[in-house]
Write a protein that holds these residues in place. Sequence first.
Motif, PDB file in Angstrom:
ATOM      1  N   ALA A 265     174.245 152.759  90.875  1.00 17.94           N
ATOM      2  CA  ALA A 265     172.921 153.591  91.048  1.00 17.94           C
ATOM      3  C   ALA A 265     172.628 153.795  92.685  1.00 17.94           C
ATOM      4  O   ALA A 265     172.891 152.795  93.304  1.00 17.94           O
ATOM      5  N   ASN A 266     172.064 154.804  92.937  1.00 16.75           N
ATOM      6  CA  ASN A 266     171.629 154.947  94.511  1.00 16.75           C
ATOM      7  C   ASN A 266     170.338 154.292  94.509  1.00 16.75           C
ATOM      8  O   ASN A 266     169.429 154.472  93.707  1.00 16.75           O
ATOM      9  N   VAL A 267     170.378 153.565  95.584  1.00 18.85           N
ATOM     10  CA  VAL A 267     168.907 152.940  95.929  1.00 18.85           C
ATOM     11  C   VAL A 267     167.677 153.804  96.121  1.00 18.85           C
ATOM     12  O   VAL A 267     166.570 153.549  95.831  1.00 18.85           O
ATOM     13  N   GLY A 268     168.112 155.039  96.725  1.00 21.10           N
ATOM     14  CA  GLY A 268     166.890 156.054  96.868  1.00 21.10           C
ATOM     15  C   GLY A 268     165.857 155.682  97.754  1.00 21.10           C
ATOM     16  O   GLY A 268     165.829 155.011  98.851  1.00 21.10           O
ATOM     17  N   TYR A 269     164.702 155.779  97.154  1.00 19.56           N
ATOM     18  CA  TYR A 269     163.486 155.360  97.642  1.00 19.56           C
ATOM     19  C   TYR A 269     162.996 153.933  97.861  1.00 19.56           C
ATOM     20  O   TYR A 269     162.254 153.466  98.693  1.00 19.56           O
ATOM     21  N   LEU A 270     164.103 153.072  97.190  1.00 24.39           N
ATOM     22  CA  LEU A 270     163.989 151.830  97.431  1.00 24.39           C
ATOM     23  C   LEU A 270     164.536 151.122  98.621  1.00 24.39           C
ATOM     24  O   LEU A 270     164.468 149.943  99.019  1.00 24.39           O
ATOM     25  N   ALA A 271     165.376 151.994  99.378  1.00 22.69           N
ATOM     26  CA  ALA A 271     166.062 151.468 100.677  1.00 22.69           C
ATOM     27  C   ALA A 271     165.351 150.840 101.561  1.00 22.69           C
ATOM     28  O   ALA A 271     165.787 149.483 101.975  1.00 22.69           O
ATOM     29  N   LYS A 272     164.219 151.096 101.898  1.00 25.62           N
ATOM     30  CA  LYS A 272     163.458 150.577 102.855  1.00 25.62           C
ATOM     31  C   LYS A 272     162.836 149.179 102.577  1.00 25.62           C
ATOM     32  O   LYS A 272     163.025 148.421 103.470  1.00 25.62           O
ATOM     33  N   THR A 273     162.580 148.921 101.214  1.00 22.31           N
ATOM     34  CA  THR A 273     161.722 147.952 100.689  1.00 22.31           C
ATOM     35  C   THR A 273     162.703 146.840 100.795  1.00 22.31           C
ATOM     36  O   THR A 273     162.659 145.780 101.086  1.00 22.31           O
ATOM     37  N   ILE A 274     163.907 147.103 100.060  1.00 23.46           N
ATOM     38  CA  ILE A 274     165.002 145.977  99.793  1.00 23.46           C
ATOM     39  C   ILE A 274     165.591 145.524 101.133  1.00 23.46           C
ATOM     40  O   ILE A 274     165.943 144.452 101.264  1.00 23.46           O
ATOM     41  N   LYS A 275     165.634 146.525 102.015  1.00 23.62           N
ATOM     42  CA  LYS A 275     166.099 146.102 103.402  1.00 23.62           C
ATOM     43  C   LYS A 275     165.071 145.092 104.197  1.00 23.62           C
ATOM     44  O   LYS A 275     165.731 144.083 104.638  1.00 23.62           O
ATOM     45  N   LYS A 276     163.952 145.365 103.982  1.00 21.10           N
ATOM     46  CA  LYS A 276     162.898 144.435 104.551  1.00 21.10           C
ATOM     47  C   LYS A 276     162.863 143.296 103.678  1.00 21.10           C
ATOM     48  O   LYS A 276     162.717 142.044 104.266  1.00 21.10           O
ATOM     49  N   MET A 277     163.080 143.166 102.435  1.00 25.84           N
ATOM     50  CA  MET A 277     163.162 142.029 101.637  1.00 25.84           C
ATOM     51  C   MET A 277     164.301 141.236 102.287  1.00 25.84           C
ATOM     52  O   MET A 277     163.963 139.887 102.216  1.00 25.84           O
ATOM     53  N   ARG A 278     165.618 141.583 102.416  1.00 26.20           N
ATOM     54  CA  ARG A 278     166.803 140.979 102.786  1.00 26.20           C
ATOM     55  C   ARG A 278     166.306 140.107 104.086  1.00 26.20           C
ATOM     56  O   ARG A 278     166.502 138.916 104.086  1.00 26.20           O
ATOM     57  N   ARG A 279     165.537 141.165 104.913  1.00 30.81           N
ATOM     58  CA  ARG A 279     165.410 140.469 106.310  1.00 30.81           C
ATOM     59  C   ARG A 279     164.563 139.303 106.292  1.00 30.81           C
ATOM     60  O   ARG A 279     164.481 138.291 107.011  1.00 30.81           O
ATOM     61  N   ALA A 280     163.508 139.413 105.206  1.00 25.94           N
ATOM     62  CA  ALA A 280     162.386 138.410 105.059  1.00 25.94           C
ATOM     63  C   ALA A 280     162.842 137.454 104.289  1.00 25.94           C
ATOM     64  O   ALA A 280     162.098 136.310 103.869  1.00 25.94           O
ATOM     65  N   LYS A 281     164.247 137.586 103.796  1.00 29.94           N
ATOM     66  CA  LYS A 281     164.649 136.201 102.683  1.00 29.94           C
ATOM     67  C   LYS A 281     163.584 136.323 101.434  1.00 29.94           C
ATOM     68  O   LYS A 281     163.204 135.190 101.091  1.00 29.94           O
ATOM     69  N   ALA A 282     163.030 137.421 100.934  1.00 27.12           N
ATOM     70  CA  ALA A 282     162.183 137.547  99.859  1.00 27.12           C
ATOM     71  C   ALA A 282     163.052 137.802  98.600  1.00 27.12           C
ATOM     72  O   ALA A 282     163.740 138.464  98.630  1.00 27.12           O
ATOM     73  N   TRP A 283     162.525 137.049  97.715  1.00 31.63           N
ATOM     74  CA  TRP A 283     163.115 137.613  96.458  1.00 31.63           C
ATOM     75  C   TRP A 283     162.349 137.808  95.436  1.00 31.63           C
ATOM     76  O   TRP A 283     160.948 137.722  95.313  1.00 31.63           O
ATOM     77  N   GLY A 284     162.854 138.146  94.227  1.00 31.09           N
ATOM     78  CA  GLY A 284     161.896 138.569  92.890  1.00 31.09           C
ATOM     79  C   GLY A 284     161.493 139.790  92.899  1.00 31.09           C
ATOM     80  O   GLY A 284     162.291 141.075  93.345  1.00 31.09           O
ATOM     81  N   SER A 285     160.199 140.325  92.676  1.00 32.98           N
ATOM     82  CA  SER A 285     159.625 141.468  92.435  1.00 32.98           C
ATOM     83  C   SER A 285     159.729 142.397  93.650  1.00 32.98           C
ATOM     84  O   SER A 285     158.957 141.954  94.498  1.00 32.98           O
ATOM     85  N   VAL A 286     160.338 143.550  93.504  1.00 30.52           N
ATOM     86  CA  VAL A 286     160.388 144.677  94.767  1.00 30.52           C
ATOM     87  C   VAL A 286     158.869 145.249  94.734  1.00 30.52           C
ATOM     88  O   VAL A 286     158.393 145.511  95.579  1.00 30.52           O
TER      89      VAL A 286
END
Length: 366
Positions: free
Chosen positions: A207-228
């Motif tokens: 599946a294409n990440v679409g509108y989630l792209a910005k959020t999940i990129k920031k989550m990875r940089r912040a080393k955040a897990w769990g609920s998007v």
Amino acid sequence: MKAIGNFIFAGGFTLGVEKHFDVVAHLEDGPFGVLSAKQRWPELPIETKPERWREAAREALGRSRLDLLYYNPPCAAWSEAGKFVKHGAGAYAIETNEGYLNCTRRAADLAFDLEPRLWVWESVTQAWEFGQQFTMALAKRWLEHGYGVTLLFTDLCLHGVPQRRARLFFIAHQHPLTPALTELEPAPTRPFGELLDGHYQPGDPIANVGYLAKTIKKMRRAKAWGSVREFHDKHLSTGIKRVHSTGIEVNAGRPSFLIKRMRPDGYIGVISGGATQVHPFEDRLLSVRESQVLGGWPANFEFVGAPNQQYAQVGKAVQPAAAEYLARRLAETNFKKRLARPELTIIDHRPLTKSKPIVVKTVQVV
């Protein structure tokens, strides 16, 4: 021993059952997952018209007795995805799910006609926690037909798969079940990172990440897990509102509550009927093949359909690892001995996830 599947879709339940029973037919209510099942089992009769279920079952059985009829409903009335916002947190709109409940009543009616030695209905655990009235009424019907009923609660993570997926198996049985159901030794679980390794190839359905792209990129940089969704609400919400289909005002661009970024250690959450798991180290969703491997499906199982349909076929199925465990134990049933007295028994494996003993108890049905 002969078995027939009812609402099996692509065949996750059958992948486990076929290791211990001779599966002779699938009975479906439409095309969902059927092409995938036919690709895997080209000789298996699959009937998609409910009005022909009984005839198709008897044709497949010939003169043989039906030992196991196993059933996986198309949608659970009590699933998390089936909650209605307007009913508030923790509420389940049971009255709006009468169609789903009728699906299970219809499957039970089929079973009463075919008289299998064993009938299994898989559901979410909320079928007992919130739908106890319905489940008890169904148990009472089976008891009146001379069957015992065992409610087996288990979790996929106890069967060698690093996914937390608690489920209820409602088992109606004419014969005493094996005591081994009360003595589970959790299977060794491979880390999900190890399972994922090498199972994504360019060109795989994803599946294409679409509108989630910005959020999940920031989550990875912040080393955040769990609920998007929670991360988005805290760090990226624009404050712009829109009206949800239920009439409730919600934040625009808010991700689904089902979407989670997997932690790099421990277990992952439930893989549901969509692309809901974000890769722990990459800015993408899991591919279909990665999702199926994390449910215990063979990596070489090929699904048919668009990517969103393939994700749904993975998530809506009974996962093969749990299905195999259940079928193995059911195959140990002493079919030469009848029940002395039909009763309702609960066996709960879930305490094992907290290093506590299995719970076994008898429940009075009134």
